[in-house]
Write a protein that holds these residues in place. Structure first.
Motif, PDB file in Angstrom:
ATOM      1  N   GLN A  49       0.840  -1.200   0.000  1.00  0.00           N
ATOM      2  CA  GLN A  49       0.000   0.000   0.000  1.00  0.00           C
ATOM      3  C   GLN A  49       0.879   1.255   0.000  1.00  0.00           C
ATOM      4  O   GLN A  49       0.613   2.205  -0.727  1.00  0.00           O
ATOM      5  CB  GLN A  49      -0.923  -0.027   1.202  1.00  0.00           C
ATOM      6  CG  GLN A  49      -2.030   0.970   1.153  1.00  0.00           C
ATOM      7  CD  GLN A  49      -3.006   0.770   2.300  1.00  0.00           C
ATOM      8  OE1 GLN A  49      -2.906  -0.166   3.069  1.00  0.00           O
ATOM      9  NE2 GLN A  49      -3.943   1.675   2.410  1.00  0.00           N
ATOM     10  N   ASN A  50       1.924   1.250   0.795  1.00  0.00           N
ATOM     11  CA  ASN A  50       2.833   2.397   0.820  1.00  0.00           C
ATOM     12  C   ASN A  50       3.566   2.551  -0.505  1.00  0.00           C
ATOM     13  O   ASN A  50       3.796   3.668  -0.973  1.00  0.00           O
ATOM     14  CB  ASN A  50       3.836   2.260   1.964  1.00  0.00           C
ATOM     15  CG  ASN A  50       3.207   2.535   3.302  1.00  0.00           C
ATOM     16  OD1 ASN A  50       2.239   3.286   3.404  1.00  0.00           O
ATOM     17  ND2 ASN A  50       3.729   1.908   4.344  1.00  0.00           N
ATOM     18  N   ARG A  53       1.274   4.237  -2.881  1.00  0.00           N
ATOM     19  CA  ARG A  53       1.197   5.663  -2.537  1.00  0.00           C
ATOM     20  C   ARG A  53       2.396   6.429  -3.079  1.00  0.00           C
ATOM     21  O   ARG A  53       2.250   7.520  -3.625  1.00  0.00           O
ATOM     22  CB  ARG A  53       1.140   5.834  -1.017  1.00  0.00           C
ATOM     23  CG  ARG A  53      -0.223   5.909  -0.487  1.00  0.00           C
ATOM     24  CD  ARG A  53      -0.200   6.378   0.956  1.00  0.00           C
ATOM     25  NE  ARG A  53      -1.214   5.611   1.634  1.00  0.00           N
ATOM     26  CZ  ARG A  53      -1.078   5.021   2.799  1.00  0.00           C
ATOM     27  NH1 ARG A  53       0.035   5.125   3.465  1.00  0.00           N
ATOM     28  NH2 ARG A  53      -2.050   4.335   3.323  1.00  0.00           N
ATOM     29  N   ALA A  57       2.344   9.317  -5.835  1.00  0.00           N
ATOM     30  CA  ALA A  57       2.856  10.652  -5.516  1.00  0.00           C
ATOM     31  C   ALA A  57       3.954  11.055  -6.506  1.00  0.00           C
ATOM     32  O   ALA A  57       4.001  12.196  -6.963  1.00  0.00           O
ATOM     33  CB  ALA A  57       3.390  10.696  -4.096  1.00  0.00           C
ATOM     34  N   ASN A  98      -4.041   6.450  -8.184  1.00  0.00           N
ATOM     35  CA  ASN A  98      -4.672   7.307  -7.183  1.00  0.00           C
ATOM     36  C   ASN A  98      -4.922   6.494  -5.912  1.00  0.00           C
ATOM     37  O   ASN A  98      -5.787   5.621  -5.899  1.00  0.00           O
ATOM     38  CB  ASN A  98      -5.983   7.857  -7.740  1.00  0.00           C
ATOM     39  CG  ASN A  98      -6.690   8.783  -6.788  1.00  0.00           C
ATOM     40  OD1 ASN A  98      -6.345   8.893  -5.618  1.00  0.00           O
ATOM     41  ND2 ASN A  98      -7.705   9.451  -7.287  1.00  0.00           N
ATOM     42  N   PRO A  99      -4.181   6.767  -4.833  1.00  0.00           N
ATOM     43  CA  PRO A  99      -4.354   5.970  -3.612  1.00  0.00           C
ATOM     44  C   PRO A  99      -5.776   6.023  -3.045  1.00  0.00           C
ATOM     45  O   PRO A  99      -6.267   5.028  -2.518  1.00  0.00           O
ATOM     46  CB  PRO A  99      -3.362   6.597  -2.629  1.00  0.00           C
ATOM     47  CG  PRO A  99      -2.394   7.337  -3.461  1.00  0.00           C
ATOM     48  CD  PRO A  99      -3.125   7.759  -4.693  1.00  0.00           C
ATOM     49  N   LYS A 100      -6.441   7.149  -3.170  1.00  0.00           N
ATOM     50  CA  LYS A 100      -7.817   7.260  -2.664  1.00  0.00           C
ATOM     51  C   LYS A 100      -8.741   6.306  -3.401  1.00  0.00           C
ATOM     52  O   LYS A 100      -9.549   5.605  -2.790  1.00  0.00           O
ATOM     53  CB  LYS A 100      -8.308   8.696  -2.804  1.00  0.00           C
ATOM     54  CG  LYS A 100      -9.744   8.902  -2.346  1.00  0.00           C
ATOM     55  CD  LYS A 100     -10.231  10.281  -2.695  1.00  0.00           C
ATOM     56  CE  LYS A 100     -10.363  10.441  -4.158  1.00  0.00           C
ATOM     57  NZ  LYS A 100     -11.604  10.577  -4.793  1.00  0.00           N
TER      58      LYS A 100
END
Length: 139
Positions: A49-50, A53, A57, A98-100
């Motif tokens: 997950q990181n 992200r 980014a 897009n992490p969201k």
């Protein structure tokens, strides 16, 4: 949303539609991966997950740098036309990273699936279609 607005304002309606279509294709991919159990994978391997992200980014920073570089020193926005495929690809990649969106589909969407309501795959297809169509209409 800012990407769609910027592309539409500088490249025209067709490029904006292609960008929105790229977003919709990415939403469909998020739903598909959610149906395969992406939430369980994130729970088992939190570092993934990181990583997503950071890649997301980095991609956004790349576009910020590119936009700043092309418009630096002038007040005029760039009017270099991009192809429909390029606009679609940009929308697809932007929303895929897009992490969201990833978290929404992988963690929240499965909560609306009920095993007592019948075919689980069918429920994912139905909810995913609603999510993709409503999102595309909104975009």
């Amino acid at each position: 949303m800012v990407l769609i607005l910027a592309v539409t304002a500088t490249q025209g309606r067709r490029a904006g539609y292609c960008t929105a279509l790229g977003f919709a294709l990415a939403r469909a991919a998020h739903v598909f991966f959610s149906g395969l159990g992406l939430a369980m994978l994130f729970t088992a391997h939190p570092g993934m997950q990181n990583s997503i992200r950071l890649v997301g980014a980095g991609y956004l920073l790349y576009w910020a740098w590119k936009i700043n570089k092309t418009t630096a020193g002038s007040r005029q926005p760039t009017t270099e036309l991009i192809s429909s495929g390029s606009a679609l690809g940009r929308g697809l990649l932007t929303n895929l990273l897009n992490p969201k969106a990833i978290l929404f589909c992988s963690m929240l969407l499965p909560q609306f699936i009920r095993s007592d309501n019948g075919n689980i795959s069918g429920q994912f297809v139905h909810l995913g279609a609603v999510l993709v169509v409503v999102g595309l209409l909104f975009d």
